[in-house]
Motif scaffolding. Structure first.
Motif, PDB file in Angstrom:
ATOM      1  N   GLN A   1       0.843  -1.189   0.000  1.00 35.95           N
ATOM      2  CA  GLN A   1       0.000   0.000   0.000  1.00 35.95           C
ATOM      3  C   GLN A   1       0.883   1.246   0.000  1.00 35.95           C
ATOM      4  N   VAL A   2       0.637   2.124  -0.946  1.00 38.36           N
ATOM      5  CA  VAL A   2       1.431   3.339  -1.038  1.00 38.36           C
ATOM      6  C   VAL A   2       0.999   4.299   0.058  1.00 38.36           C
ATOM      7  N   GLN A   3       1.965   4.885   0.739  1.00 31.30           N
ATOM      8  CA  GLN A   3       1.636   5.829   1.797  1.00 31.30           C
ATOM      9  C   GLN A   3       2.730   6.867   1.944  1.00 31.30           C
ATOM     10  N   LEU A   4       2.362   7.983   2.589  1.00 33.92           N
ATOM     11  CA  LEU A   4       3.299   9.053   2.907  1.00 33.92           C
ATOM     12  C   LEU A   4       3.440   9.109   4.419  1.00 33.92           C
ATOM     13  N   VAL A   5       4.674   9.120   4.901  1.00 32.64           N
ATOM     14  CA  VAL A   5       4.930   9.154   6.331  1.00 32.64           C
ATOM     15  C   VAL A   5       5.771  10.384   6.651  1.00 32.64           C
ATOM     16  N   GLU A   6       5.212  11.239   7.504  1.00 30.50           N
ATOM     17  CA  GLU A   6       5.865  12.492   7.861  1.00 30.50           C
ATOM     18  C   GLU A   6       6.580  12.365   9.193  1.00 30.50           C
ATOM     19  N   SER A   7       7.583  13.220   9.380  1.00 25.98           N
ATOM     20  CA  SER A   7       8.281  13.309  10.656  1.00 25.98           C
ATOM     21  C   SER A   7       8.900  14.688  10.786  1.00 25.98           C
ATOM     22  N   GLY A   8       9.253  15.054  12.021  1.00 25.01           N
ATOM     23  CA  GLY A   8       9.994  16.276  12.236  1.00 25.01           C
ATOM     24  C   GLY A   8       9.255  17.398  12.926  1.00 25.01           C
ATOM     25  N   GLY A   9       7.986  17.223  13.192  1.00 30.76           N
ATOM     26  CA  GLY A   9       7.262  18.287  13.881  1.00 30.76           C
ATOM     27  C   GLY A   9       7.646  18.386  15.342  1.00 30.76           C
TER      28      GLY A   9
ATOM     29  N   GLY B   1      11.526  32.263  16.131  1.00 27.65           N
ATOM     30  CA  GLY B   1      12.872  32.467  15.617  1.00 27.65           C
ATOM     31  C   GLY B   1      13.649  31.195  15.410  1.00 27.65           C
ATOM     32  N   GLY B   2      13.116  30.084  15.884  1.00 29.51           N
ATOM     33  CA  GLY B   2      13.795  28.802  15.756  1.00 29.51           C
ATOM     34  C   GLY B   2      13.566  28.139  14.414  1.00 29.51           C
ATOM     35  N   SER B   3      14.105  26.926  14.279  1.00 30.08           N
ATOM     36  CA  SER B   3      14.033  26.184  13.023  1.00 30.08           C
ATOM     37  C   SER B   3      13.561  24.755  13.260  1.00 30.08           C
ATOM     38  N   LEU B   4      12.927  24.210  12.249  1.00 32.82           N
ATOM     39  CA  LEU B   4      12.545  22.799  12.223  1.00 32.82           C
ATOM     40  C   LEU B   4      12.680  22.296  10.796  1.00 32.82           C
ATOM     41  N   ARG B   5      12.888  21.002  10.667  1.00 31.40           N
ATOM     42  CA  ARG B   5      12.930  20.386   9.347  1.00 31.40           C
ATOM     43  C   ARG B   5      11.942  19.226   9.316  1.00 31.40           C
ATOM     44  N   LEU B   6      10.999  19.326   8.408  1.00 32.03           N
ATOM     45  CA  LEU B   6      10.026  18.257   8.215  1.00 32.03           C
ATOM     46  C   LEU B   6      10.479  17.347   7.076  1.00 32.03           C
ATOM     47  N   SER B   7      10.178  16.059   7.230  1.00 31.72           N
ATOM     48  CA  SER B   7      10.464  15.089   6.184  1.00 31.72           C
ATOM     49  C   SER B   7       9.200  14.300   5.865  1.00 31.72           C
ATOM     50  N   CYS B   8       9.093  13.859   4.628  1.00 31.39           N
ATOM     51  CA  CYS B   8       7.951  13.047   4.213  1.00 31.39           C
ATOM     52  C   CYS B   8       8.447  12.023   3.204  1.00 31.39           C
ATOM     53  N   ALA B   9       8.349  10.754   3.562  1.00 28.57           N
ATOM     54  CA  ALA B   9       8.819   9.682   2.704  1.00 28.57           C
ATOM     55  C   ALA B   9       7.642   8.902   2.130  1.00 28.57           C
ATOM     56  N   ALA B  10       7.677   8.679   0.842  1.00 29.23           N
ATOM     57  CA  ALA B  10       6.666   7.856   0.177  1.00 29.23           C
ATOM     58  C   ALA B  10       7.202   6.437   0.046  1.00 29.23           C
ATOM     59  N   SER B  11       6.324   5.475   0.314  1.00 28.32           N
ATOM     60  CA  SER B  11       6.751   4.078   0.246  1.00 28.32           C
ATOM     61  C   SER B  11       5.612   3.195  -0.219  1.00 28.32           C
ATOM     62  N   GLY B  12       5.977   1.957  -0.661  1.00 24.06           N
ATOM     63  CA  GLY B  12       4.948   0.985  -1.002  1.00 24.06           C
ATOM     64  C   GLY B  12       4.700   0.781  -2.476  1.00 24.06           C
ATOM     65  N   GLY B  13       5.712   0.414  -3.232  1.00 18.66           N
ATOM     66  CA  GLY B  13       5.477   0.074  -4.629  1.00 18.66           C
ATOM     67  C   GLY B  13       5.231   1.273  -5.524  1.00 18.66           C
ATOM     68  N   ILE B  14       6.170   2.195  -5.519  1.00 17.65           N
ATOM     69  CA  ILE B  14       6.032   3.428  -6.301  1.00 17.65           C
ATOM     70  C   ILE B  14       6.851   3.334  -7.581  1.00 17.65           C
ATOM     71  N   PHE B  15       6.217   3.699  -8.700  1.00 16.61           N
ATOM     72  CA  PHE B  15       6.941   3.764  -9.962  1.00 16.61           C
ATOM     73  C   PHE B  15       7.535   5.153 -10.160  1.00 16.61           C
TER      74      PHE B  15
END
Length: 121
Positions: free
Chosen positions: A1-9, A15-29
Motif C-alpha cells: 500500500q502506497v503511503q506518505l509518512v511524515e516526521s519532524g514536527g 525564531g527557531g528552526s525545524l525540518r520536516l520530512s515526508c517519505a513515500a513508500s509501497g510500490g512506487i513507480f
C-alpha cells in the motif's frame, strides 16, 4: 500500500528552526509533484510550498524567504526546512504527493497523516 509518512514536527520557540520530512513508500513507480500544506486551528488547509519532479518550487507569500522545500527523488522524500519560525506558523503540516504505481497507471493524490508544529515561547 502506497503511503506518505511524515516526521519532524514539534515545539519550537519563535525564531527557531525545524525540518520536516515526508517519505513515500509501497510500490512506487514515479512521483510527480510533491508539496506541503498546513492547517491552523479554525482555519482552512492552505498551501505552504510545492516542488515539481524537475525541482521547480513555489511558495506561499507568508513563508517566502523563511522556508525551503526540497526533494530527494532517489529516496522518494520531500523536505521542508523552516527557519525564523513565527507563532502564526503553528499548524498541522501535511505532506502531499502525486504518485504512480506503474508506467501505465494514472497518478493518485496522496496525503500524509499530518505532523504538528507549534511555535511558542
Amino acid at each position: 500500500q502506497v503511503q506518505l509518512v511524515e516526521s519532524g514536527g514539534g515545539l519550537v520557540q519563535p525564531g527557531g528552526s525545524l525540518r520536516l520530512s515526508c517519505a513515500a513508500s509501497g510500490g512506487i513507480f514515479s512521483i510527480n509533484g510533491m508539496g506541503w500544506y498546513r492547517q491552523a486551528p479554525g482555519k482552512q488547509r492552505e498551501l505552504v510550498a510545492t516542488v515539481t519532479s524537475g525541482g521547480s518550487t513555489n511558495y506561499a507569500d507568508s513563508v517566502k524567504g523563511r522556508f525551503t522545500i526540497s526533494r530527494d527523488n532517489a529516496k522518494n522524500t520531500v523536505y521542508l526546512q523552516m527557519n525564523n519560525l513565527k507563532p502564526e506558523d503553528t499548524a498541522v503540516y501535511y505532506c502531499n504527493a502525486d504518485v504512480r504505481k506503474t508506467l501505465t497507471s494514472r497518478y493518485l493524490e496522496l496525503w500524509g497523516q499530518g505532523t504538528l508544529v507549534t511555535v511558542s515561547s
